[in-house]
Design a protein around this motif. Structure first.
Motif, PDB file in Angstrom:
ATOM      1  N   ILE A   6       2.240  -0.851  -1.196  1.00 54.70           N
ATOM      2  CA  ILE A   6       1.368  -0.553  -0.290  1.00 54.70           C
ATOM      3  C   ILE A   6       0.515   0.418  -0.831  1.00 54.70           C
ATOM      4  N   THR A   7      -0.963  -0.056  -0.794  1.00 55.31           N
ATOM      5  CA  THR A   7      -1.789   1.096  -1.552  1.00 55.31           C
ATOM      6  C   THR A   7      -3.010   1.586  -0.482  1.00 55.31           C
ATOM      7  N   LYS A   8      -3.116   2.781  -0.987  1.00 54.72           N
ATOM      8  CA  LYS A   8      -4.544   3.324  -0.163  1.00 54.72           C
ATOM      9  C   LYS A   8      -5.465   3.104  -1.040  1.00 54.72           C
ATOM     10  N   ILE A   9      -6.740   2.655  -0.604  1.00 54.84           N
ATOM     11  CA  ILE A   9      -7.967   2.404  -1.318  1.00 54.84           C
ATOM     12  C   ILE A   9      -8.768   3.152  -0.771  1.00 54.84           C
ATOM     13  N   ASP A  10      -9.675   3.964  -1.593  1.00 56.59           N
ATOM     14  CA  ASP A  10     -10.905   4.699  -1.409  1.00 56.59           C
ATOM     15  C   ASP A  10     -12.061   4.118  -1.145  1.00 56.59           C
ATOM     16  N   ARG A  11     -12.253   2.857  -1.915  1.00 56.50           N
ATOM     17  CA  ARG A  11     -13.574   2.333  -1.909  1.00 56.50           C
ATOM     18  C   ARG A  11     -13.514   0.805  -1.739  1.00 56.50           C
ATOM     19  N   SER A  12     -14.613   0.343  -0.887  1.00 58.51           N
ATOM     20  CA  SER A  12     -14.333  -1.290  -0.510  1.00 58.51           C
ATOM     21  C   SER A  12     -14.369  -1.988  -1.916  1.00 58.51           C
ATOM     22  N   ASP A  13     -14.764  -1.540  -3.136  1.00 57.73           N
ATOM     23  CA  ASP A  13     -14.919  -2.327  -4.197  1.00 57.73           C
ATOM     24  C   ASP A  13     -13.464  -2.556  -4.666  1.00 57.73           C
ATOM     25  N   ASP A  14     -12.416  -1.740  -4.311  1.00 53.02           N
ATOM     26  CA  ASP A  14     -11.091  -1.865  -4.687  1.00 53.02           C
ATOM     27  C   ASP A  14     -10.490  -2.890  -4.129  1.00 53.02           C
ATOM     28  N   ILE A  15     -10.933  -3.502  -2.853  1.00 49.98           N
ATOM     29  CA  ILE A  15     -10.424  -4.578  -2.111  1.00 49.98           C
ATOM     30  C   ILE A  15      -9.939  -5.840  -2.939  1.00 49.98           C
ATOM     31  N   GLY A  16     -10.588  -5.974  -3.888  1.00 50.44           N
ATOM     32  CA  GLY A  16     -10.088  -7.167  -4.747  1.00 50.44           C
ATOM     33  C   GLY A  16      -8.610  -7.145  -5.294  1.00 50.44           C
ATOM     34  N   LEU A  17      -7.954  -6.105  -5.151  1.00 51.99           N
ATOM     35  CA  LEU A  17      -6.562  -5.725  -5.445  1.00 51.99           C
ATOM     36  C   LEU A  17      -5.630  -6.234  -4.580  1.00 51.99           C
ATOM     37  N   CYS A  18      -6.197  -6.480  -3.078  1.00 52.14           N
ATOM     38  CA  CYS A  18      -5.023  -6.790  -1.996  1.00 52.14           C
ATOM     39  C   CYS A  18      -5.145  -8.070  -1.483  1.00 52.14           C
ATOM     40  N   GLN A  19      -4.051  -8.429  -1.040  1.00 52.43           N
ATOM     41  CA  GLN A  19      -4.082  -9.689  -0.482  1.00 52.43           C
ATOM     42  C   GLN A  19      -3.872  -9.562   1.335  1.00 52.43           C
ATOM     43  N   ALA A  20      -3.733  -8.551   1.739  1.00 52.37           N
ATOM     44  CA  ALA A  20      -3.826  -7.864   3.156  1.00 52.37           C
ATOM     45  C   ALA A  20      -4.539  -6.681   3.150  1.00 52.37           C
ATOM     46  N   VAL A  21      -5.428  -6.440   4.108  1.00 49.76           N
ATOM     47  CA  VAL A  21      -5.859  -5.084   4.310  1.00 49.76           C
ATOM     48  C   VAL A  21      -5.751  -4.538   5.852  1.00 49.76           C
ATOM     49  N   PHE A  22      -5.390  -3.562   6.144  1.00 49.87           N
ATOM     50  CA  PHE A  22      -5.477  -2.988   7.459  1.00 49.87           C
ATOM     51  C   PHE A  22      -6.556  -2.040   7.775  1.00 49.87           C
ATOM     52  N   LEU A  23      -7.604  -2.434   8.892  1.00 49.98           N
ATOM     53  CA  LEU A  23      -8.826  -1.732   9.099  1.00 49.98           C
ATOM     54  C   LEU A  23      -8.450  -0.801  10.344  1.00 49.98           C
ATOM     55  N   SER A  24      -8.543   0.453  10.487  1.00 46.41           N
ATOM     56  CA  SER A  24      -8.575   1.148  11.585  1.00 46.41           C
ATOM     57  C   SER A  24      -9.770   1.818  12.221  1.00 46.41           C
ATOM     58  N   GLU A  25      -9.972   2.414  13.131  1.00 45.69           N
ATOM     59  CA  GLU A  25     -11.143   2.922  13.577  1.00 45.69           C
ATOM     60  C   GLU A  25     -11.867   3.721  12.387  1.00 45.69           C
ATOM     61  N   GLU A  26     -11.350   4.522  11.880  1.00 41.61           N
ATOM     62  CA  GLU A  26     -11.976   5.395  10.693  1.00 41.61           C
ATOM     63  C   GLU A  26     -12.530   4.713   9.816  1.00 41.61           C
ATOM     64  N   ASP A  27     -11.913   3.215   9.542  1.00 42.25           N
ATOM     65  CA  ASP A  27     -12.474   2.483   8.418  1.00 42.25           C
ATOM     66  C   ASP A  27     -13.552   1.408   8.876  1.00 42.25           C
ATOM     67  N   LEU A  28     -14.417   1.677   9.870  1.00 40.42           N
ATOM     68  CA  LEU A  28     -15.639   0.911  10.319  1.00 40.42           C
ATOM     69  C   LEU A  28     -16.510   0.885   9.039  1.00 40.42           C
ATOM     70  N   PRO A  29     -17.104   2.039   8.409  1.00 38.42           N
ATOM     71  CA  PRO A  29     -17.993   1.711   7.443  1.00 38.42           C
ATOM     72  C   PRO A  29     -17.682   0.966   6.428  1.00 38.42           C
ATOM     73  N   GLN A  30     -16.251   0.546   6.013  1.00 39.35           N
ATOM     74  CA  GLN A  30     -15.960  -0.308   5.033  1.00 39.35           C
ATOM     75  C   GLN A  30     -15.736  -1.587   5.579  1.00 39.35           C
ATOM     76  N   ALA A  31     -15.801  -1.975   6.731  1.00 40.24           N
ATOM     77  CA  ALA A  31     -15.468  -3.254   7.360  1.00 40.24           C
ATOM     78  C   ALA A  31     -16.495  -4.259   6.998  1.00 40.24           C
ATOM     79  N   PRO A  32     -17.889  -4.044   6.766  1.00 41.12           N
ATOM     80  CA  PRO A  32     -18.694  -5.319   6.194  1.00 41.12           C
ATOM     81  C   PRO A  32     -18.157  -5.714   4.929  1.00 41.12           C
ATOM     82  N   ALA A  33     -18.077  -4.717   3.915  1.00 40.03           N
ATOM     83  CA  ALA A  33     -17.713  -5.286   2.619  1.00 40.03           C
ATOM     84  C   ALA A  33     -16.378  -5.700   2.666  1.00 40.03           C
TER      85      ALA A  33
END
Length: 141
Positions: A82-109
């Protein structure tokens, strides 16, 4: 006086909740359980380094609950990270991602990344289902 003391002791010994009332399962623990189970029912291509990585951005409570699964579970006989990522550039590390209300700015990426690689996008924001999320956890009543 004895009767008063007996009643006082009896009342102090009663539980705080009503006898018929059930203990509610904490919201984040329930969401984490669903997220974990969604990864179990997903067919993954080859997992890099035999690791299934679930990522969160700002959803600290979900991350903390998911880490309880990582300590004892091996989905698809793989290591669970389980990893906390700070930037949407790091999404390549993940197989699954959870987006909460606070994460809306990262959603498009995240949605762009999901088109480019196998990425399970899970959210609890209902509006994101029409924008690219695959699974929405919705609480009713």
């Amino acid at each position: 006086m004895r009767r008063f003391l007996f009643l006082l002791i009896l009342l102090l010994g009663l539980p705080n909740k009503s006898f018929g009332e059930e203990q509610a399962f904490p919201e984040y623990a329930m969401k984490a359980a669903f997220i974990y189970n969604f990864t179990l029912f997903t067919q993954w291509p080859e997992l890099p380094n035999n690791t299934l990585q679930i990522c969160t951005f700002r959803a600290h409570q979900i991350k903390d609950e998911l880490e309880l699964y990582a300590a004892s579970k091996k989905p698809h006989q793989a290591n669970l990270v389980i990893t906390k990522i700070d930037r949407s550039d790091d999404i390549g590390l993940c197989q699954a991602v959870f987006l909460s209300e606070e994460d809306l700015p990262q959603a498009p990426a995240v949605f762009v990344a999901a088109k480019e690689k196998p990425l399970l996008v899970i959210t609890d924001v209902s509006d994101l289902i029409n924008k690219g999320a695959m699974i929405v956890i919705k609480i009713e009543n």
